[in-house]
Design a protein around this motif. Sequence first.
Motif, PDB file in Angstrom:
ATOM      1  N   ASP A  82      -5.369   8.885  14.763  1.00 48.55           N
ATOM      2  CA  ASP A  82      -5.485   9.080  13.369  1.00 48.55           C
ATOM      3  C   ASP A  82      -4.158   9.602  12.840  1.00 48.55           C
ATOM      4  O   ASP A  82      -4.401  10.510  11.926  1.00 48.55           O
ATOM      5  CB  ASP A  82      -6.714   9.758  13.097  1.00 48.55           C
ATOM      6  N   VAL A  83      -2.968   9.117  13.155  1.00 55.54           N
ATOM      7  CA  VAL A  83      -1.794   9.524  12.674  1.00 55.54           C
ATOM      8  C   VAL A  83      -1.327   8.407  11.817  1.00 55.54           C
ATOM      9  O   VAL A  83      -1.185   7.545  12.270  1.00 55.54           O
ATOM     10  CB  VAL A  83      -0.757   9.818  13.643  1.00 55.54           C
ATOM     11  N   ASP A  84      -1.082   8.801  10.647  1.00 50.91           N
ATOM     12  CA  ASP A  84      -0.569   7.933   9.386  1.00 50.91           C
ATOM     13  C   ASP A  84       0.797   7.530   9.613  1.00 50.91           C
ATOM     14  O   ASP A  84       1.502   8.230  10.562  1.00 50.91           O
ATOM     15  CB  ASP A  84      -0.909   7.991   8.173  1.00 50.91           C
ATOM     16  N   LEU A  85       1.324   6.364   9.203  1.00 58.66           N
ATOM     17  CA  LEU A  85       2.687   6.018   9.236  1.00 58.66           C
ATOM     18  C   LEU A  85       3.616   6.902   8.920  1.00 58.66           C
ATOM     19  O   LEU A  85       4.638   7.232   9.579  1.00 58.66           O
ATOM     20  CB  LEU A  85       2.885   4.540   8.450  1.00 58.66           C
ATOM     21  N   ASP A  86       3.392   7.595   7.682  1.00 59.92           N
ATOM     22  CA  ASP A  86       4.452   8.557   7.250  1.00 59.92           C
ATOM     23  C   ASP A  86       4.524   9.898   8.175  1.00 59.92           C
ATOM     24  O   ASP A  86       5.765  10.162   8.433  1.00 59.92           O
ATOM     25  CB  ASP A  86       3.860   9.012   5.709  1.00 59.92           C
ATOM     26  N   GLU A  87       3.579  10.063   8.633  1.00 52.74           N
ATOM     27  CA  GLU A  87       3.476  11.140   9.807  1.00 52.74           C
ATOM     28  C   GLU A  87       4.267  10.738  11.052  1.00 52.74           C
ATOM     29  O   GLU A  87       5.064  11.472  11.563  1.00 52.74           O
ATOM     30  CB  GLU A  87       2.077  11.754  10.124  1.00 52.74           C
ATOM     31  N   GLN A 117       8.791  -1.690  -0.390  1.00 50.67           N
ATOM     32  CA  GLN A 117       7.928  -2.127   0.515  1.00 50.67           C
ATOM     33  C   GLN A 117       7.927  -3.596   1.033  1.00 50.67           C
ATOM     34  O   GLN A 117       8.092  -3.783   2.109  1.00 50.67           O
ATOM     35  CB  GLN A 117       6.399  -1.917   0.030  1.00 50.67           C
ATOM     36  N   SER A 173       0.857  -1.277  -0.044  1.00 53.16           N
ATOM     37  CA  SER A 173      -0.106   0.204   0.045  1.00 53.16           C
ATOM     38  C   SER A 173       0.977   1.236   0.125  1.00 53.16           C
ATOM     39  O   SER A 173       2.169   1.200   0.504  1.00 53.16           O
ATOM     40  CB  SER A 173      -0.899  -0.029   1.131  1.00 53.16           C
ATOM     41  N   GLY A 174       0.435   2.193  -0.264  1.00 50.67           N
ATOM     42  CA  GLY A 174       0.980   3.489  -0.392  1.00 50.67           C
ATOM     43  C   GLY A 174       1.859   3.672  -1.711  1.00 50.67           C
ATOM     44  O   GLY A 174       1.565   3.067  -2.638  1.00 50.67           O
ATOM     45  N   GLY A 216      -0.644   6.229  17.728  1.00 51.01           N
ATOM     46  CA  GLY A 216      -0.905   6.969  16.389  1.00 51.01           C
ATOM     47  C   GLY A 216      -1.959   6.487  15.690  1.00 51.01           C
ATOM     48  O   GLY A 216      -2.736   7.355  15.226  1.00 51.01           O
ATOM     49  N   THR A 217      -2.372   5.254  15.698  1.00 52.49           N
ATOM     50  CA  THR A 217      -3.827   4.836  15.439  1.00 52.49           C
ATOM     51  C   THR A 217      -4.883   5.330  16.111  1.00 52.49           C
ATOM     52  O   THR A 217      -5.865   5.769  15.436  1.00 52.49           O
ATOM     53  CB  THR A 217      -3.611   3.352  15.372  1.00 52.49           C
TER      54      THR A 217
END
Length: 116
Positions: A100-105, A14, A6-7, A96-97
């Motif tokens: 609602d902080v995504d992995l990149d952030e 990945q 994804s991404g 983070g989850t």
Amino acid sequence: MIISLSGSAPPTDQIRDQIRGLIASGLLAADERLPSVRQLALDLGVAPGTVAKAYRALEAEGLVSARTGGGTRVSRTATTTPKPVLDAARRLADAGTRADVDLDEAIRILRAVWPA
């Protein structure tokens, strides 16, 4: 072994990064056999060359070793991440989850607070 694509990062990156993470976390143990290039490519819906390139990169890093007829296995010298670091990473992922902080952030935040 669960890998998902994804991404926007290239699939090769990945795959490499996720396998690297599985090894570092201890979810893939030393001498454990990885899926064949063809099987993983089929599972992920990518070309076999994509998986082969990721496996070669991991081999160049010393994380896996490939043997003709023996498949690709996690290197016996591959080391795992210390448990306190893994626990902190899991807590960050959970927090983070929930926020609602995504992995990149989350990665940007870690880079900003990481000591130089």
